[in-house]
Design an enzyme around this catalytic site. Structure first.
Site, PDB file in Angstrom:
ATOM      1  N   ASP A  96       0.861  -1.195   0.000  1.00 28.93           N
ATOM      2  CA  ASP A  96       0.000   0.000   0.000  1.00 28.93           C
ATOM      3  C   ASP A  96       0.893   1.240   0.000  1.00 28.93           C
ATOM      4  OD1 ASP A  96      -2.070   1.776   0.224  1.00 28.93           O
ATOM      5  OD2 ASP A  96      -2.622   1.251   2.263  1.00 28.93           O
ATOM      6  N   LYS A 124      -1.421  -2.424  -4.552  1.00 30.76           N
ATOM      7  CA  LYS A 124      -2.491  -1.421  -4.618  1.00 30.76           C
ATOM      8  C   LYS A 124      -1.975  -0.170  -5.300  1.00 30.76           C
ATOM      9  CE  LYS A 124      -5.359  -0.981  -0.857  1.00 30.76           C
ATOM     10  NZ  LYS A 124      -5.995  -0.311   0.306  1.00 30.76           N
ATOM     11  N   VAL A 148      -9.706  -3.720   0.682  1.00 33.38           N
ATOM     12  CA  VAL A 148     -10.129  -5.093   0.404  1.00 33.38           C
ATOM     13  C   VAL A 148      -9.982  -5.972   1.639  1.00 33.38           C
ATOM     14  CG1 VAL A 148      -9.706  -5.078  -2.091  1.00 33.38           C
ATOM     15  CG2 VAL A 148      -7.815  -5.591  -0.533  1.00 33.38           C
ATOM     16  N   ASP A 154      -7.580  -8.390   6.332  1.00 32.67           N
ATOM     17  CA  ASP A 154      -8.592  -8.196   7.365  1.00 32.67           C
ATOM     18  C   ASP A 154      -9.221  -6.816   7.303  1.00 32.67           C
ATOM     19  OD1 ASP A 154      -6.110  -6.903   8.367  1.00 32.67           O
ATOM     20  OD2 ASP A 154      -7.393  -6.455  10.089  1.00 32.67           O
ATOM     21  N   ARG A 160     -10.379 -12.642   7.342  1.00 31.39           N
ATOM     22  CA  ARG A 160      -9.141 -13.235   6.817  1.00 31.39           C
ATOM     23  C   ARG A 160      -9.389 -14.611   6.209  1.00 31.39           C
ATOM     24  NH1 ARG A 160      -4.669 -10.160   8.558  1.00 31.39           N
ATOM     25  NH2 ARG A 160      -4.812  -9.282  10.652  1.00 31.39           N
TER      26      ARG A 160
END
Ligand code: IMP
Ligand code: MG
Length: 169
Positions: A96, A124, A148, A154, A160
């Site tokens: 991320d 991402k 997501v 999670d 998960r």
């Protein structure tokens, strides 16, 4: 929640990745390091498709949120095996800001690994933080900037165990 990537799509992509990784690490002393907890389902499926002798270890880390480019991570669960003289394949859930990956790679290099390469489930499309990793060496899927959950990822520790990757909303 809307499904973004199905279990079947994940399984097919993992076959491809495993072939590439198997070819890449031929003849090398390989240790797979799985980051906890998010990468567990992905790593479990991927590692069973990689046809090489290897060590498998786990590492639990978190980045210091307010000190992102410092290269420091908090190790919540340490490695159990030495990585000295070994080539490390770091398996992570999602790239991320890139801070966690950059800091974890640096930590593994400082721990004496011969090489460190990364394989993430999701890349991402976000603005990386300064000092963050721009890309992983391998990724299964590139996704837009949405939150997501599922297949290891999670939302407040739930979801998960979902077999698909869903857009959390
Ligand atoms: P980074 O340091 O910002 O690259 O953080 C990566 C970590 O943030 C991942 O290991 C996840 O735990 C978490 N994360 C980032 N995006 C998502 C998401 O969309 N769903 C679930 N967890 C996420
Ligand atoms: Mg998380």
């Amino acid at each position: 929640m809307k499904t973004l990537i199905t279990a079947e799509e994940i399984a097919n992509r993992i076959e491809e990745l495993a072939r590439e990784i198997t070819a890449f690490y031929q003849g090398k002393a390989l240790t797979a390091v799985v980051t906890l907890n998010g990468a567990m389902p992905f790593a479990s499926d991927l590692l069973r498709k990689i046809r090489l002798p290897m060590y498998v270890d786990t590492l639990g880390v978190s980045s210091y949120v307010n000190n992102q480019s410092s290269g420091k991570i908090h190790v919540r669960s340490p490695l159990k095996l030495p990585v000295k003289e070994r080539h490390v394949l770091l398996i992570d859930d999602i790239l991320d800001t890139g801070c966690t990956l950059a800091n974890t790679v640096a930590y593994l290099k400082d721990s004496g690994a011969l090489s460190v390469r990364s394989c993430v489930l999701l890349d991402k499309e976000t603005k990386r933080s300064p000092g963050g990793a721009l890309s992983a060496d391998w990724y299964a899927f590139r996704i837009p900037d949405v939150y997501v959950a599922g297949y290891g990822l999670d939302a407040d520790e739930y979801y998960r165990n979902l077999p698909d990757i869903k857009i959390f909303s």
